[in-house]
Design a protein around this motif. Structure first.
Motif, PDB file in Angstrom:
ATOM      1  N   ARG A 167      11.156  14.394  20.337  1.00 17.20           N
ATOM      2  CA  ARG A 167      12.523  14.938  20.257  1.00 17.20           C
ATOM      3  C   ARG A 167      13.218  14.514  18.963  1.00 17.20           C
ATOM      4  N   LEU A 168      12.993  13.256  18.553  1.00 22.28           N
ATOM      5  CA  LEU A 168      13.637  12.792  17.310  1.00 22.28           C
ATOM      6  C   LEU A 168      13.075  13.545  16.101  1.00 22.28           C
ATOM      7  N   THR A 169      11.765  13.809  16.124  1.00 26.59           N
ATOM      8  CA  THR A 169      11.153  14.560  15.017  1.00 26.59           C
ATOM      9  C   THR A 169      11.660  16.004  15.005  1.00 26.59           C
ATOM     10  N   VAL A 170      11.737  16.603  16.197  1.00 30.60           N
ATOM     11  CA  VAL A 170      12.226  17.995  16.288  1.00 30.60           C
ATOM     12  C   VAL A 170      13.674  18.069  15.792  1.00 30.60           C
ATOM     13  N   TYR A 171      14.477  17.067  16.138  1.00 36.48           N
ATOM     14  CA  TYR A 171      15.876  17.070  15.672  1.00 36.48           C
ATOM     15  C   TYR A 171      15.908  17.050  14.137  1.00 36.48           C
ATOM     16  N   ALA A 172      15.129  16.129  13.535  1.00 30.82           N
ATOM     17  CA  ALA A 172      15.147  16.002  12.071  1.00 30.82           C
ATOM     18  C   ALA A 172      14.672  17.298  11.406  1.00 30.82           C
ATOM     19  N   ASP A 173      13.634  17.930  11.973  1.00 35.75           N
ATOM     20  CA  ASP A 173      13.050  19.116  11.337  1.00 35.75           C
ATOM     21  C   ASP A 173      13.863  20.385  11.569  1.00 35.75           C
ATOM     22  N   LYS A 174      14.307  20.583  12.820  1.00 28.06           N
ATOM     23  CA  LYS A 174      14.878  21.889  13.194  1.00 28.06           C
ATOM     24  C   LYS A 174      16.412  21.887  13.260  1.00 28.06           C
ATOM     25  N   THR A 175      16.993  20.789  13.760  1.00 24.30           N
ATOM     26  CA  THR A 175      18.433  20.815  14.041  1.00 24.30           C
ATOM     27  C   THR A 175      19.262  20.228  12.896  1.00 24.30           C
ATOM     28  N   ALA A 176      18.770  19.157  12.272  1.00 22.76           N
ATOM     29  CA  ALA A 176      19.559  18.518  11.203  1.00 22.76           C
ATOM     30  C   ALA A 176      19.937  19.490  10.071  1.00 22.76           C
ATOM     31  N   PRO A 177      19.095  20.491   9.731  1.00 25.59           N
ATOM     32  CA  PRO A 177      19.524  21.438   8.681  1.00 25.59           C
ATOM     33  C   PRO A 177      20.835  22.162   9.015  1.00 25.59           C
ATOM     34  N   LEU A 178      21.220  22.179  10.296  1.00 22.21           N
ATOM     35  CA  LEU A 178      22.486  22.832  10.663  1.00 22.21           C
ATOM     36  C   LEU A 178      23.695  22.067  10.117  1.00 22.21           C
ATOM     37  N   LEU A 179      23.497  20.776   9.814  1.00 23.73           N
ATOM     38  CA  LEU A 179      24.637  19.995   9.309  1.00 23.73           C
ATOM     39  C   LEU A 179      25.118  20.574   7.986  1.00 23.73           C
ATOM     40  N   SER A 180      24.189  20.846   7.065  1.00 22.82           N
ATOM     41  CA  SER A 180      24.644  21.395   5.784  1.00 22.82           C
ATOM     42  C   SER A 180      25.122  22.837   5.959  1.00 22.82           C
ATOM     43  N   TYR A 181      24.524  23.545   6.908  1.00 27.58           N
ATOM     44  CA  TYR A 181      24.952  24.934   7.180  1.00 27.58           C
ATOM     45  C   TYR A 181      26.428  24.965   7.585  1.00 27.58           C
ATOM     46  N   ARG A 183      28.586  22.448   7.232  1.00 26.22           N
ATOM     47  CA  ARG A 183      29.441  21.816   6.206  1.00 26.22           C
ATOM     48  C   ARG A 183      29.844  22.879   5.184  1.00 26.22           C
ATOM     49  N   THR A 184      28.879  23.681   4.762  1.00 25.28           N
ATOM     50  CA  THR A 184      29.155  24.747   3.795  1.00 25.28           C
ATOM     51  C   THR A 184      30.164  25.745   4.359  1.00 25.28           C
ATOM     52  N   ALA A 185      30.078  25.973   5.669  1.00 25.63           N
ATOM     53  CA  ALA A 185      31.015  26.920   6.310  1.00 25.63           C
ATOM     54  C   ALA A 185      32.396  26.293   6.533  1.00 25.63           C
ATOM     55  N   GLY A 186      32.534  24.991   6.223  1.00 28.79           N
ATOM     56  CA  GLY A 186      33.839  24.321   6.371  1.00 28.79           C
ATOM     57  C   GLY A 186      34.188  23.976   7.812  1.00 28.79           C
ATOM     58  N   LEU A 187      33.193  23.953   8.703  1.00 25.92           N
ATOM     59  CA  LEU A 187      33.476  23.712  10.126  1.00 25.92           C
ATOM     60  C   LEU A 187      33.103  22.306  10.591  1.00 25.92           C
ATOM     61  N   LEU A 188      32.346  21.562   9.763  1.00 26.35           N
ATOM     62  CA  LEU A 188      31.745  20.303  10.240  1.00 26.35           C
ATOM     63  C   LEU A 188      32.687  19.102  10.133  1.00 26.35           C
ATOM     64  N   ARG A 189      32.735  18.313  11.225  1.00 24.88           N
ATOM     65  CA  ARG A 189      33.399  17.001  11.207  1.00 24.88           C
ATOM     66  C   ARG A 189      32.429  16.006  11.829  1.00 24.88           C
ATOM     67  N   THR A 190      32.365  14.791  11.272  1.00 23.34           N
ATOM     68  CA  THR A 190      31.403  13.819  11.803  1.00 23.34           C
ATOM     69  C   THR A 190      32.118  12.763  12.635  1.00 23.34           C
ATOM     70  N   VAL A 191      31.386  12.247  13.629  1.00 21.41           N
ATOM     71  CA  VAL A 191      31.931  11.229  14.520  1.00 21.41           C
ATOM     72  C   VAL A 191      30.943  10.060  14.569  1.00 21.41           C
ATOM     73  N   ASP A 192      31.441   8.861  14.294  1.00 23.52           N
ATOM     74  CA  ASP A 192      30.635   7.647  14.440  1.00 23.52           C
ATOM     75  C   ASP A 192      30.465   7.411  15.944  1.00 23.52           C
ATOM     76  N   ALA A 193      29.219   7.475  16.430  1.00 28.77           N
ATOM     77  CA  ALA A 193      28.972   7.400  17.884  1.00 28.77           C
ATOM     78  C   ALA A 193      28.604   5.994  18.340  1.00 28.77           C
ATOM     79  N   THR A 194      28.795   4.983  17.481  1.00 25.48           N
ATOM     80  CA  THR A 194      28.547   3.599  17.913  1.00 25.48           C
ATOM     81  C   THR A 194      29.745   3.114  18.734  1.00 25.48           C
ATOM     82  N   GLY A 195      29.524   2.045  19.477  1.00 24.87           N
ATOM     83  CA  GLY A 195      30.634   1.473  20.256  1.00 24.87           C
ATOM     84  C   GLY A 195      30.668   2.019  21.672  1.00 24.87           C
ATOM     85  N   THR A 196      31.728   1.668  22.386  1.00 24.68           N
ATOM     86  CA  THR A 196      31.823   2.068  23.795  1.00 24.68           C
ATOM     87  C   THR A 196      32.174   3.553  23.906  1.00 24.68           C
ATOM     88  N   PRO A 197      31.941   4.162  25.088  1.00 24.03           N
ATOM     89  CA  PRO A 197      32.336   5.562  25.263  1.00 24.03           C
ATOM     90  C   PRO A 197      33.826   5.780  24.972  1.00 24.03           C
TER      91      PRO A 197
END
Ligand code: AP5
Length: 209
Positions: A167-181, A183-197
């Motif tokens: 699953r981690l490999t599939v994410y890196a290969d197939k899904t991670a490219p959506l981040l730049s997609y 970002r270019t469209a101006g829709l992306l915001r990132t969230v630091d997911a460390t810490g408590t819920p």
């Protein structure tokens, strides 16, 4: 109206945060993972086809996911918006969604791989209400039992070490490219997911402001 997509690697906490935020915003929470697991549990023909891919940690073919998601998405969008979790997973799915609905914001959850593996390995899920627990970080009040309905908690087949690695490999290969997609469209915001819920939920709220 909110039309939000949650992106991020397996175990980043998307499902945990989506359950909270959808209640807060009063929007539909649509998780393709949950929809597919329900189809597998019901033994429908799409569920039977999806099962092998899911257990191995691979993506389910696009047409199968779309068949399950499309009608629900249009219905949710026509009413009070949606929070879409686990879709899109590749560029083809991102283009498919654009044909059907408009997305306002894409939140990307970021967590180091060591913590992803720790969260996935320790996850236990209620087979009745799908609430996720964690034997390390989010334990139920009674060990092995769901707080809500007392059902015996189970480990997802794709949380075994071999499937996690795929699953981690599939994410890196197939899904991670959506981040730049997105970002270019101006829709992306990132969230630091460390810490408590709770800490992550506060960051989600501020990212949506
Ligand atoms: P899916 O169900 O979407 O799985 P995933 O993306 O791999 O994500 P997870 O559910 O594993 O993690 P999560 O980020 O939601 O984390 P969670 O909140 O549960 O997909 C499963 C499979 O279905 C795919 O592999 C694929 O086969 C198929 N599929 C689905 N969508 C598809 C699509 N669009 N196309 C093709 N195939 C598709 O948290 C994880 C653990 O951490 C839990 O134990 C939780 O209690 C704990 N936790 C959460 N937050 C915290 C925190 N802040 N601190 C400590 N512990 C935490």
């Amino acid at each position: 109206m909110h039309r939000i997509v949650f992106l991020g690697p397996p175990g980043a906490g998307k499902g945990t945060q989506a359950a909270r935020l959808s209640k807060e915003l009063g929007v539909h929470h649509l998780s393709t993972g949950d929809l597919l697991r329900a189809a597998v549990a019901a033994g429908t023909p799409p569920g039977r086809e999806a099962r092998e891919h899911m257990n191995a940690g691979r993506l389910v073919p696009d047409d199968l996911v779309l068949a399950i998601l499309n009608e629900r998405l249009r219905h949710a969008d026509a009413r009070e918006g949606f929070l879409l979790e686990g879709f899109p997973r590749n560029l083809a799915q991102a283009r498919m969604i654009e044909k059907n609905v408009h997305v306002d914001t894409v939140l990307s959850f970021e967590l180091p791989e060591r913590l992803l593996i720790e969260r996935l390995s320790g996850r236990r899920t209620c087979p009745v209400c799908q609430t996720a627990y964690n034997i390390v970080t989010q334990s139920p009040k009674v060990p092995g039992r769901c707080d809500r309905d007392g059902a015996e908690l189970v480990q997802r087949p794709d949380d075994r070490p071999e499937a996690i690695s795929t699953r981690l490999t599939v994410y890196a290969d197939k899904t991670a490219p959506l981040l730049s997609y997105y970002r270019t469209a101006g829709l992306l915001r990132t969230v630091d997911a460390t810490g408590t819920p709770e800490e992550v939920a506060a960051r989600v709220r501020s990212a949506l402001r």
